[in-house]
Design a protein around this motif. Structure first.
Motif, mmCIF file in Angstrom:
data_model
loop_
_atom_site.group_PDB
_atom_site.id
_atom_site.type_symbol
_atom_site.label_atom_id
_atom_site.label_comp_id
_atom_site.label_asym_id
_atom_site.label_seq_id
_atom_site.Cartn_x
_atom_site.Cartn_y
_atom_site.Cartn_z
ATOM 1 N N VAL A 53 0.836 -1.194 0.000
ATOM 2 C CA VAL A 53 0.000 0.000 0.000
ATOM 3 C C VAL A 53 0.876 1.252 0.000
ATOM 4 O O VAL A 53 0.612 2.206 -0.731
ATOM 5 C CB VAL A 53 -0.958 -0.014 1.215
ATOM 6 C CG1 VAL A 53 -1.639 1.329 1.403
ATOM 7 C CG2 VAL A 53 -1.987 -1.121 1.070
ATOM 8 N N GLY A 54 1.942 1.246 0.781
ATOM 9 C CA GLY A 54 2.837 2.399 0.842
ATOM 10 C C GLY A 54 3.507 2.681 -0.491
ATOM 11 O O GLY A 54 3.569 3.835 -0.937
ATOM 12 N N ASP A 55 4.004 1.623 -1.157
ATOM 13 C CA ASP A 55 4.635 1.797 -2.472
ATOM 14 C C ASP A 55 3.633 2.350 -3.488
ATOM 15 O O ASP A 55 3.947 3.263 -4.254
ATOM 16 C CB ASP A 55 5.175 0.461 -3.004
ATOM 17 C CG ASP A 55 6.344 -0.079 -2.199
ATOM 18 O OD1 ASP A 55 6.996 0.709 -1.476
ATOM 19 O OD2 ASP A 55 6.599 -1.297 -2.284
ATOM 20 N N ALA A 56 2.441 1.779 -3.503
ATOM 21 C CA ALA A 56 1.408 2.204 -4.449
ATOM 22 C C ALA A 56 0.973 3.641 -4.164
ATOM 23 O O ALA A 56 0.762 4.434 -5.090
ATOM 24 C CB ALA A 56 0.221 1.257 -4.396
ATOM 25 N N PRO A 80 1.828 2.695 9.773
ATOM 26 C CA PRO A 80 2.944 1.897 9.238
ATOM 27 C C PRO A 80 2.542 0.472 8.869
ATOM 28 O O PRO A 80 2.995 -0.062 7.847
ATOM 29 C CB PRO A 80 3.969 1.897 10.377
ATOM 30 C CG PRO A 80 3.622 3.052 11.232
ATOM 31 C CD PRO A 80 2.139 3.228 11.100
ATOM 32 N N ARG A 81 1.671 -0.141 9.686
ATOM 33 C CA ARG A 81 1.229 -1.507 9.373
ATOM 34 C C ARG A 81 0.383 -1.529 8.095
ATOM 35 O O ARG A 81 0.525 -2.422 7.264
ATOM 36 C CB ARG A 81 0.432 -2.080 10.538
ATOM 37 C CG ARG A 81 1.307 -2.434 11.741
ATOM 38 C CD ARG A 81 0.515 -3.186 12.808
ATOM 39 N NE ARG A 81 -0.629 -2.450 13.327
ATOM 40 C CZ ARG A 81 -0.583 -1.566 14.328
ATOM 41 N NH1 ARG A 81 0.568 -1.338 14.935
ATOM 42 N NH2 ARG A 81 -1.660 -0.960 14.738
ATOM 43 N N LEU A 82 -0.495 -0.536 7.938
ATOM 44 C CA LEU A 82 -1.326 -0.471 6.737
ATOM 45 C C LEU A 82 -0.469 -0.229 5.496
ATOM 46 O O LEU A 82 -0.725 -0.806 4.438
ATOM 47 C CB LEU A 82 -2.383 0.631 6.870
ATOM 48 C CG LEU A 82 -3.456 0.385 7.922
ATOM 49 C CD1 LEU A 82 -4.337 1.622 8.081
ATOM 50 C CD2 LEU A 82 -4.292 -0.820 7.580
ATOM 51 N N ASP A 119 -4.822 19.010 3.640
ATOM 52 C CA ASP A 119 -4.613 19.851 2.457
ATOM 53 C C ASP A 119 -3.701 21.033 2.734
ATOM 54 O O ASP A 119 -3.031 21.512 1.826
ATOM 55 C CB ASP A 119 -5.956 20.349 1.907
ATOM 56 C CG ASP A 119 -6.743 19.240 1.243
ATOM 57 O OD1 ASP A 119 -6.145 18.458 0.490
ATOM 58 O OD2 ASP A 119 -7.962 19.151 1.479
ATOM 59 N N GLN A 120 -3.665 21.496 3.971
ATOM 60 C CA GLN A 120 -2.809 22.630 4.294
ATOM 61 C C GLN A 120 -1.332 22.236 4.229
ATOM 62 O O GLN A 120 -0.531 22.928 3.614
ATOM 63 C CB GLN A 120 -3.148 23.150 5.693
ATOM 64 C CG GLN A 120 -3.149 24.627 5.769
ATOM 65 C CD GLN A 120 -3.633 25.093 7.135
ATOM 66 O OE1 GLN A 120 -3.941 24.322 8.033
ATOM 67 N NE2 GLN A 120 -3.691 26.389 7.282
ATOM 68 N N LEU A 121 -0.976 21.120 4.847
ATOM 69 C CA LEU A 121 0.411 20.654 4.839
ATOM 70 C C LEU A 121 0.700 19.746 3.648
ATOM 71 O O LEU A 121 1.845 19.370 3.420
ATOM 72 C CB LEU A 121 0.729 19.918 6.146
ATOM 73 C CG LEU A 121 0.644 20.763 7.408
ATOM 74 C CD1 LEU A 121 0.866 19.906 8.642
ATOM 75 C CD2 LEU A 121 1.641 21.915 7.365
ATOM 76 N N ARG A 122 -0.369 19.358 2.925
ATOM 77 C CA ARG A 122 -0.274 18.498 1.749
ATOM 78 C C ARG A 122 0.345 17.143 2.099
ATOM 79 O O ARG A 122 1.293 16.678 1.503
ATOM 80 C CB ARG A 122 0.470 19.210 0.621
ATOM 81 C CG ARG A 122 -0.288 20.504 0.234
ATOM 82 C CD ARG A 122 0.283 21.278 -0.867
ATOM 83 N NE ARG A 122 0.012 20.803 -2.203
ATOM 84 C CZ ARG A 122 -1.129 20.948 -2.866
ATOM 85 N NH1 ARG A 122 -2.144 21.523 -2.291
ATOM 86 N NH2 ARG A 122 -1.260 20.510 -4.098
ATOM 87 N N LEU A 123 -0.256 16.536 3.136
ATOM 88 C CA LEU A 123 0.185 15.238 3.633
ATOM 89 C C LEU A 123 -0.973 14.248 3.598
ATOM 90 O O LEU A 123 -2.134 14.625 3.740
ATOM 91 C CB LEU A 123 0.699 15.356 5.072
ATOM 92 C CG LEU A 123 1.901 16.260 5.290
ATOM 93 C CD1 LEU A 123 2.179 16.416 6.773
ATOM 94 C CD2 LEU A 123 3.116 15.731 4.563
ATOM 95 N N VAL A 124 -0.624 12.971 3.434
ATOM 96 C CA VAL A 124 -1.603 11.892 3.393
ATOM 97 C C VAL A 124 -1.135 10.781 4.314
ATOM 98 O O VAL A 124 0.058 10.462 4.365
ATOM 99 C CB VAL A 124 -1.731 11.337 1.952
ATOM 100 C CG1 VAL A 124 -2.634 10.129 1.903
ATOM 101 C CG2 VAL A 124 -2.216 12.406 1.003
ATOM 102 N N THR A 125 -2.074 10.176 5.051
ATOM 103 C CA THR A 125 -1.777 9.003 5.866
ATOM 104 C C THR A 125 -3.021 8.116 5.889
ATOM 105 O O THR A 125 -4.042 8.461 5.309
ATOM 106 C CB THR A 125 -1.304 9.385 7.287
ATOM 107 O OG1 THR A 125 -0.747 8.239 7.915
ATOM 108 C CG2 THR A 125 -2.428 9.967 8.131
ATOM 109 N N PHE A 126 -2.908 6.972 6.561
ATOM 110 C CA PHE A 126 -4.001 6.002 6.598
ATOM 111 C C PHE A 126 -4.337 5.626 8.030
ATOM 112 O O PHE A 126 -3.531 5.759 8.922
ATOM 113 C CB PHE A 126 -3.610 4.678 5.920
ATOM 114 C CG PHE A 126 -2.753 4.794 4.703
ATOM 115 C CD1 PHE A 126 -3.238 5.404 3.563
ATOM 116 C CD2 PHE A 126 -1.481 4.273 4.686
ATOM 117 C CE1 PHE A 126 -2.457 5.487 2.419
ATOM 118 C CE2 PHE A 126 -0.697 4.355 3.554
ATOM 119 C CZ PHE A 126 -1.188 4.952 2.419
ATOM 120 N N ASP A 127 -5.546 5.067 8.175
ATOM 121 C CA ASP A 127 -5.957 4.519 9.464
ATOM 122 C C ASP A 127 -7.038 3.469 9.217
ATOM 123 O O ASP A 127 -7.596 3.390 8.125
ATOM 124 C CB ASP A 127 -6.499 5.621 10.375
ATOM 125 C CG ASP A 127 -6.461 5.247 11.859
ATOM 126 O OD1 ASP A 127 -5.978 4.136 12.180
ATOM 127 O OD2 ASP A 127 -6.915 6.048 12.668
#
Length: 133
Positions: A53-56, A80-82, A119-127
């Motif tokens: 998922v991280g690579d994609a 990190p696990r996701l 959107d302000q910091l232009r960052l993406v993560t998962f949960d």
């Protein structure tokens, strides 16, 4: 009177800067801001080496102006696990489909996962769905 003296002094300073011998005017290009992630589109095609998922996600975010972040103080513990999990089969259901970047990221994540976008910091993560930050 005072305003005219100040204006004359400013005009002299500006004129001196522009009148230096050999000086050339410099122009810098203004780059327009990239649109937010929800309005960007991608082709749902992943390279063979994007197995997790991280690579994609890194591949899909390339050129978007956004970055994947999974290790930070505010990141969900599950991020990190996701990111290390294999890409969901949902991502391969419609190869070459043109879709929104956020939908593509959700497809690689799979079911019972959520995408968190700043959107302000232009960052993406998962949960995981139901998990707290």
């Amino acid at each position: 009177m005072r305003k005219s003296v100040n204006l004359a002094a400013i005009a002299l300073l500006l004129g001196a800067c522009a009148a230096q011998p050999g000086a050339r005017p410099v122009a810098t290009a203004v780059k327009p801001a990239k649109p937010d992630l929800r309005s960007q589109t991608v082709r749902m095609t992943l390279p063979p080496d994007a197995r997790t998922v991280g690579d994609a996600a890194e591949y899909l975010l390339e050129g978007s102006g956004y970055s994947l972040v999974i290790f930070c103080k505010q990141c969900p513990k599950a991020a990190p696990r996701l990111a290390a999990e294999p890409v969901s089969p949902l991502a391969f259901a419609k190869p070459n489909e043109i879709t929104s970047a956020t939908r593509a990221l959700l497809l690689i994540l799979g079911e019972r996962r959520r995408l968190i976008v700043d959107d302000q910091l232009r960052l993406v993560t998962f949960d995981r769905i139901g998990a707290g930050l």
